[in-house]
Design an enzyme around this catalytic site. Structure first.
Site, PDB file in Angstrom:
ATOM      1  N   CYS A  81      87.726  -1.314  14.602  1.00 13.40           N
ATOM      2  CA  CYS A  81      88.007  -1.464  16.007  1.00 13.40           C
ATOM      3  C   CYS A  81      88.437  -2.632  16.582  1.00 13.40           C
ATOM      4  CB  CYS A  81      86.616  -1.298  16.808  1.00 13.40           C
ATOM      5  SG  CYS A  81      86.349  -1.213  18.458  1.00 13.40           S
ATOM      6  N   CYS A  90      78.775  -2.953  17.675  1.00 16.80           N
ATOM      7  CA  CYS A  90      78.737  -3.052  16.221  1.00 16.80           C
ATOM      8  C   CYS A  90      78.839  -4.266  15.576  1.00 16.80           C
ATOM      9  CB  CYS A  90      79.803  -1.999  15.673  1.00 16.80           C
ATOM     10  SG  CYS A  90      80.038  -0.558  16.474  1.00 16.80           S
ATOM     11  N   CYS A 177      86.548   2.933  20.651  1.00 18.81           N
ATOM     12  CA  CYS A 177      85.148   2.959  20.096  1.00 18.81           C
ATOM     13  C   CYS A 177      85.138   3.660  19.044  1.00 18.81           C
ATOM     14  CB  CYS A 177      84.209   3.281  21.171  1.00 18.81           C
ATOM     15  SG  CYS A 177      82.339   3.044  20.572  1.00 18.81           S
ATOM     16  N   GLN A 301      68.051  12.506  20.710  1.00 17.70           N
ATOM     17  CA  GLN A 301      68.484  11.703  19.668  1.00 17.70           C
ATOM     18  C   GLN A 301      70.168  11.608  19.684  1.00 17.70           C
ATOM     19  OE1 GLN A 301      66.648  10.078  17.486  1.00 17.70           O
ATOM     20  NE2 GLN A 301      64.508  10.992  18.204  1.00 17.70           N
ATOM     21  N   GLU A 353      54.125  13.685  27.280  1.00 15.38           N
ATOM     22  CA  GLU A 353      55.430  12.984  27.831  1.00 15.38           C
ATOM     23  C   GLU A 353      55.213  12.380  29.076  1.00 15.38           C
ATOM     24  OE1 GLU A 353      58.572  11.817  26.716  1.00 15.38           O
ATOM     25  OE2 GLU A 353      58.882  11.117  28.583  1.00 15.38           O
ATOM     26  N   ASP A 404      56.099   8.950  18.514  1.00 13.26           N
ATOM     27  CA  ASP A 404      57.574   8.320  18.382  1.00 13.26           C
ATOM     28  C   ASP A 404      57.562   7.416  19.728  1.00 13.26           C
ATOM     29  OD1 ASP A 404      60.067   7.860  18.301  1.00 13.26           O
ATOM     30  OD2 ASP A 404      60.949   9.936  18.735  1.00 13.26           O
ATOM     31  N   CYS A 431      61.580   3.299  16.420  1.00 11.91           N
ATOM     32  CA  CYS A 431      62.940   2.790  16.373  1.00 11.91           C
ATOM     33  C   CYS A 431      62.908   1.253  16.150  1.00 11.91           C
ATOM     34  CB  CYS A 431      63.431   3.113  17.742  1.00 11.91           C
ATOM     35  SG  CYS A 431      62.780   2.753  19.013  1.00 11.91           S
TER      36      CYS A 431
HETATM   37  C1  LIG Z   1      61.845   7.505  21.451  1.00  9.79           C
HETATM   38  S1  LIG Z   1      61.640   8.598  22.677  1.00  9.79           S
HETATM   39  C2  LIG Z   1      60.962   9.826  21.845  1.00  9.79           C
HETATM   40  C3  LIG Z   1      61.507  11.411  22.183  1.00  9.79           C
HETATM   41  C4  LIG Z   1      61.360  12.464  21.406  1.00  9.79           C
HETATM   42  N1  LIG Z   1      60.231  12.068  20.146  1.00  9.79           N
HETATM   43  C5  LIG Z   1      62.566  12.945  20.684  1.00  9.79           C
HETATM   44  O1  LIG Z   1      62.591  12.655  19.436  1.00  9.79           O
HETATM   45  O2  LIG Z   1      63.567  13.426  21.387  1.00  9.79           O
HETATM   46  C6  LIG Z   1      60.137   7.810  23.548  1.00  9.79           C
HETATM   47  C7  LIG Z   1      59.732   8.666  24.689  1.00  9.79           C
HETATM   48  O3  LIG Z   1      58.334   8.314  25.266  1.00  9.79           O
HETATM   49  C8  LIG Z   1      58.299   8.526  26.506  1.00  9.79           C
HETATM   50  N2  LIG Z   1      57.310   7.605  26.897  1.00  9.79           N
HETATM   51  C9  LIG Z   1      57.426   6.420  27.287  1.00  9.79           C
HETATM   52  N3  LIG Z   1      56.182   5.775  27.725  1.00  9.79           N
HETATM   53  C10 LIG Z   1      55.246   6.580  27.825  1.00  9.79           C
HETATM   54  C11 LIG Z   1      53.929   6.829  28.053  1.00  9.79           C
HETATM   55  N4  LIG Z   1      53.442   5.648  28.411  1.00  9.79           N
HETATM   56  N5  LIG Z   1      53.544   7.910  28.148  1.00  9.79           N
HETATM   57  C12 LIG Z   1      54.103   9.352  27.561  1.00  9.79           C
HETATM   58  N6  LIG Z   1      55.298   9.039  27.289  1.00  9.79           N
HETATM   59  C13 LIG Z   1      55.962   7.820  27.515  1.00  9.79           C
HETATM   60  C14 LIG Z   1      59.837   8.228  27.187  1.00  9.79           C
HETATM   61  O4  LIG Z   1      59.886   8.722  28.242  1.00  9.79           O
HETATM   62  C15 LIG Z   1      60.627   8.999  25.816  1.00  9.79           C
HETATM   63  O5  LIG Z   1      60.782  10.257  26.198  1.00  9.79           O
END
Ligand SMILES: C[S@@+](CC[C@H](N)C(=O)[O-])C[C@H]1O[C@@H](n2cnc3c(N)ncnc32)[C@H](O)[C@@H]1O
Length: 476
Positions: A81, A90, A177, A301, A353, A404, A431
């Site tokens: 790039c 990056c 990019c 994702q 969620e 997650d 992550c």
């Molecule tokens: C890393 S993403 C994971 C999404 C999903 N597992 C996926 O792979 O598509 C984290 C998610 O947690 C939700 N989140 C953040 N804080 C939260 C809370 N206090 N209670 C419930 N969900 C929450 C966010 O809105 C987001 O959708």
């Protein structure tokens, strides 16, 4: 101050240090040692010997910037790039991909050391580490980053691109990019040219004024559909409509174009939906054998082929028995919950969620895939996961839980609920391994054994690394 003429004082701002770069950190810097100090260098390639200029001293080390490369790294590869020196995206583009993976593995090993895991699996690598991002969030800015070599007095009051490395108020006019999906950059070029022709102003962070804030682009890997979202400070149809219609004329590949309005000061690429100029405002994507509809604002994702591997891993590691209940915490638009409902012998899958539109997407995705039995609970997990709240909703205790969380990790109340609910297995998708460590330590403390660790590289050329942990209840 070279290594040969070392002074005993701690290096000070402006000093030049010569050192070898041997590791990376989570902020995209390369690390080396100078005397007893760890030096984090911005801009060097792992494996090289460099001269670096000290920027600041910290209690636990020194921050520096590359001044000159003295001995190139044997792992150095040509940058793809043109923005490699200025873009904040990056950091490791000039490091061969296998060396990036090895360095990420070593970094993960250092971060997880307090947990003393018995084994960390090799990173699941990307088959195609370029043009892998299915979503890009470009920023409009009123302070354009001036590239080295540009003529004196070059126009700098409008930019559309990404933040310049280390200069968060400056926006680099992205002309290339190599990690975005291939159609993204030509669309960015058109929006930039049209906005300038039409005399539309970019958001000025200091003055807190200006119409155009973000351009979010998203592509469905399987469907080929492309979504564009213009985020503006106000609806301003008389100014936005000409931009939208000219853009749609130039780019028939755009399947849907929407506008969101965010009048606040927070630099977030979201807001209230104002207009839909073309299409339905959502694109389709396939993942784990399921179809998902994704709107501009939903979390999804960003690396679809790697997300396939992640979903397969979560399925294999969660592996519920017939009749068991599975909870998917932080479910987003339902990817893991629905994938588990499709494959597992589980009697019941429930997703949790916070964000209401994501929950709506999750429910719609459940219906779309004929998995209407999967329930989704909307709300903050700090509240919704308590045993009392579950009882109020007539939900049983889970046998298997997938978590997650966002980068900050699990809320203390979520950890407490997990301790009370005692699922026999927890699959933790993270992550940010650094924030996962205290969460995992707390779970181990409350009776779990960390029995498997699998990193997955979702973001080549960046310092980020996804990591999946499997915990088994040791005492039941
Ligand atoms: C890393 S993403 C994971 C999404 C999903 N597992 C996926 O792979 O598509 C984290 C998610 O947690 C939700 N989140 C953040 N804080 C939260 C809370 N206090 N209670 C419930 N969900 C929450 C966010 O809105 C987001 O959708």
């Amino acid at each position: 101050m070279s290594a040969g003429s070392q002074a005993s004082r701690k290096p000070a701002r402006g000093d030049l240090l010569e050192l070898g770069l041997t590791e990376i950190d989570e902020r995209g810097r390369t690390l080396g040692r100078f005397e007893e100090f760890t030096v984090a260098v911005r801009g060097g390639v792992l494996g090289s010997r460099v001269r670096a200029r000290v920027l600041r001293r910290r209690r636990n080390g020194i921050e520096a910037v590359l001044d000159e490369e003295r001995v190139p790294s044997p792992e150095r590869v040509p940058a793809r790039c043109t923005h490699v020196a200025s873009c904040g995206g990056c950091s490791f583009q000039e490091l061969a991909y296998p060396a990036q993976l090895a360095a990420k593995e070593r970094l993960l090993t250092r971060i997880l050391a307090p947990l003393a895991p018995t084994r960390i699996e090799p990173v699941l690598a990307c088959d195609e580490p370029w043009n892998y991002r299915n979503k890009m969030d470009f920023t409009f800015g009123a302070a354009r980053w001036i590239e080295p070599g540009e003529p004196e007095g070059a126009e700098s009051g409008f930019a559309l691109g990404l933040h310049a490395r280390g200069h968060f108020q400056k926006v680099l006019d992205v002309k290339a990019c190599e990690i975005a999906f291939p159609e993204a950059v030509p669309i960015v070029a058109s929006v930039r040219a049209l906005a300038r022709e039409l005399g539309l102003g970019a958001w000025d962070v200091r003055a807190r004024a200006g119409l155009l804030r973000h351009l979010v682009l998203r592509k469905g890997w399987a469907s080929g559909a492309i979504l564009a979202d213009l985020v503006t400070t106000e609806e301003a149809p008389e100014r936005v409509e000409p931009l939208a219609s000219a853009l749609l004329g130039r780019h028939p590949e755009l399947t849907t174009l929407v506008q969101h309005v965010n009048p606040g000061v927070a630099m977030v690429a979201s807001g209230a939906l104002a207009r839909t100029f073309r299409g339905s405002g959502v694109i389709e994507e396939r993942l784990g054998g399921l179809t998902f509809a994704i709107s501009a604002a939903s979390f999804f994702q960003t690396n679809t082929p790697q997300a396939e591997k992640l979903v397969a891993l979560v399925r294999a590691w969660a592996d519920p028995r017939p009749g068991e209940t599975v909870f998917d915490l932080y479910a987003g638009c339902g990817v893991f919950a629905l994938a588990l409902a499709r494959s597992a012998g589980a009697a019941r899958v429930v997703g949790f969620e916070l964000v209401e539109p994501a929950v709506e997407d999750a429910r719609a995705n459940a219906a779309r895939n004929s998995l209407a039995d999967v329930r989704f609970v909307a709300g903050d997990l700090a509240l919704t996961l308590s045993p009392e709240q579950l009882a109020l909703r007539s939900l049983p205790r889970p046998d298997v839980v997938v978590v997650d969380p966002p980068r900050a990790g699990l809320h203390a109340r979520v950890l407490e609920s997990l301790r009370l609910l005692e699922p026999r297995r927890i699959v933790h998708v993270s992550c940010n391994a650094r924030s996962a460590v205290p969460d995992l330590a707390a779970l181990v403390e409350s009776g779990y054994r960390l029995d498997a660790v699998q990193p997955v590289d979702l973001f080549p050329h960046t310092p980020h690394l996804e990591c999946v942990f499997r915990l088994e209840r040791a005492t039941s």
